[in-house]
Design a protein around this motif. Structure first.
Motif, short mmCIF file in Angstrom:
data_model
loop_
_atom_site.label_atom_id
_atom_site.label_comp_id
_atom_site.label_asym_id
_atom_site.label_seq_id
_atom_site.Cartn_x
_atom_site.Cartn_y
_atom_site.Cartn_z
N LYS A 2 2.21 -7.77 0.32
CA LYS A 2 1.22 -8.37 -0.57
C LYS A 2 1.38 -9.89 -0.51
O LYS A 2 2.44 -10.43 -0.81
CB LYS A 2 1.41 -7.85 -1.99
CG LYS A 2 0.31 -8.33 -2.91
CD LYS A 2 0.23 -7.51 -4.17
CE LYS A 2 -0.83 -7.97 -5.13
NZ LYS A 2 -1.52 -9.20 -4.86
N SER A 3 0.30 -10.57 -0.12
CA SER A 3 0.33 -12.02 -0.02
C SER A 3 0.41 -12.63 -1.42
O SER A 3 -0.27 -12.19 -2.33
CB SER A 3 -0.95 -12.48 0.68
OG SER A 3 -1.02 -13.88 0.73
N ASP A 4 1.30 -13.61 -1.60
CA ASP A 4 1.39 -14.32 -2.88
C ASP A 4 1.30 -15.81 -2.55
O ASP A 4 2.32 -16.45 -2.27
CB ASP A 4 2.70 -13.96 -3.59
CG ASP A 4 2.76 -14.54 -4.99
OD1 ASP A 4 2.04 -15.53 -5.27
OD2 ASP A 4 3.54 -14.02 -5.81
N HIS A 152 -0.66 -12.34 9.06
CA HIS A 152 0.33 -12.10 8.00
C HIS A 152 1.58 -12.91 8.33
O HIS A 152 2.29 -12.57 9.28
CB HIS A 152 0.67 -10.62 7.89
CG HIS A 152 -0.53 -9.74 7.69
ND1 HIS A 152 -1.23 -9.70 6.50
CD2 HIS A 152 -1.17 -8.91 8.54
CE1 HIS A 152 -2.25 -8.86 6.64
NE2 HIS A 152 -2.24 -8.38 7.85
N LYS A 162 5.46 -14.42 1.91
CA LYS A 162 4.44 -13.39 2.17
C LYS A 162 3.10 -14.08 1.97
O LYS A 162 2.70 -14.36 0.84
CB LYS A 162 4.59 -12.23 1.19
CG LYS A 162 5.85 -11.42 1.40
CD LYS A 162 5.97 -10.31 0.37
CE LYS A 162 7.25 -9.53 0.58
NZ LYS A 162 7.58 -8.68 -0.56
#
Ligand SMILES: C[S@@+](CC[C@H](N)C(=O)[O-])C[C@H]1O[C@@H](n2cnc3c(N)ncnc32)[C@H](O)[C@@H]1O
Length: 211
Positions: A2-4, A152, A162
Motif C-alpha cells: 500500500k503506497s503511503d 511501485h 512504499k
C-alpha cells in the motif's frame, strides 16, 4: 504493497533534498521552462511551487525575480524546504483539496513532477483546485513522466518506502486540463538526461486558466 505518499516523502525528505536540491544545475531544459513561466507571469503576482519538495524550483523562481510560495503534503519535505530557503514561505497542503488557500491566490503555478504520485482518476480534483487558486488568465507549468504504467518504488535514494509513481499520457492530461477550463498552449516532450535523472520520457505543459 500500500503506497503511503506522505510517509514515504517524510522519511526520505533529507535524502531527497541532498540528492535533488541542486539538480537544476544539470538540467538546462528545465531551467528554460522555468524562465518561460517567469516571463509569462511577470510582475502580475505570486507563483506557487506546488508539490515543492525541498524547494529547488521555488529557489530558482525566486532567484530569477519571481514572488514565490511553496505547498507540499509532506511535513518532512517542508522542513527541508524551509531549511534550504529561509526567505520563502512554505505551507502544508494537499493539492487535491487546498482548503487553506483562497480562490485566485496565485498568478502562476509550477507543478514540477508534483502529480507523479497522483493516480489519473484523481487528476480532475487536482486540476479543479489549480483552477480555483489561480487567477483568471493565470499560468500553469506542469511536468510529469510519460507513460501508462505504475511503478511501485520500495527504495527512494537509499530509504525504504512504499510509494507508487503514476505515469501519465500527455493527451489524457491535456484533455483533463481542458475539462477543468484551462487553455493548453503548449505540450513539449523531452528525453531523460543521461546520468542525471530517472530514464523516463518527460512532458512539460504550459496552460492558462480561462477567464
Ligand atoms: C516527485 S516529488 C517532486 C518534488 C519537486 N517538485 C521536484 O521537482 O523535485 C513529488 C512531491 O509532491 C508532493 N506531493 C505528493 N502528493 C501531494 C499532494 N496530494 N498534495 C501536495 N503535495 C503532494 C510530495 O510530497 C513530493 O514532495
Amino acid at each position: 504493497m500500500k503506497s503511503d505518499v506522505r510517509r514515504a516523502y517524510d522519511e526520505a525528505a533529507k535524502a531527497y533534498a541532498d540528492r535533488l536540491f541542486d539538480e537544476l544545475a544539470n538540467k538546462p531544459f528545465d531551467r528554460a521552462m522555468l524562465d518561460r513561466i517567469i516571463a509569462k507571469v511577470g510582475d502580475s503576482g505570486t507563483v506557487c511551487d506546488m508539490g515543492c519538495g525541498p524547494g529547488q524550483i521555488a529557489r530558482y523562481l525566486k532567484d530569477h525575480g519571481a514572488e514565490v510560495n511553496g505547498i507540499d503534503l509532506s511535513s518532512g519535505k517542508l522542513e527541508q524546504a524551509r531549511r534550504l530557503n529561509r526567505d520563502i514561505n512554505f505551507i502544508r497542503g494537499d493539492m487535491r483539496a487546498l482548503d487553506g488557500v483562497a480562490d485566485s491566490t496565485f498568478a502562476g503555478i509550477v507543478a514540477a513532477y508534483a502529480i507523479v504520485n497522483i493516480p489519473c482518476d484523481q487528476l480532475p480534483s487536482v486540476f479543479r483546485e489549480f483552477k480555483r487558486i489561480l487567477r483568471p488568465g493565470g499560468n500553469l507549468l506542469l511536468s510529469f513522466h510519460i507513460g501508462e504504467e505504475t511503478l511501485h518504488v520500495t527504495d527512494l535514494f537509499g530509504v525504504a518506502v512504499k510509494l507508487d509513481f503514476f505515469f501519465h499520457l500527455p493527451i489524457t492530461v491535456k484533455d483533463l486540463l481542458a475539462a477543468a477550463e484551462f487553455a493548453v498552449d503548449e505540450v513539449i516532450e523531452r528525453k531523460p538526461y543521461p546520468d542525471v535523472e530517472a530514464q523516463t520520457r518527460r512532458a512539460y505543459m504550459f496552460a492558462r486558466r480561462l477567464a
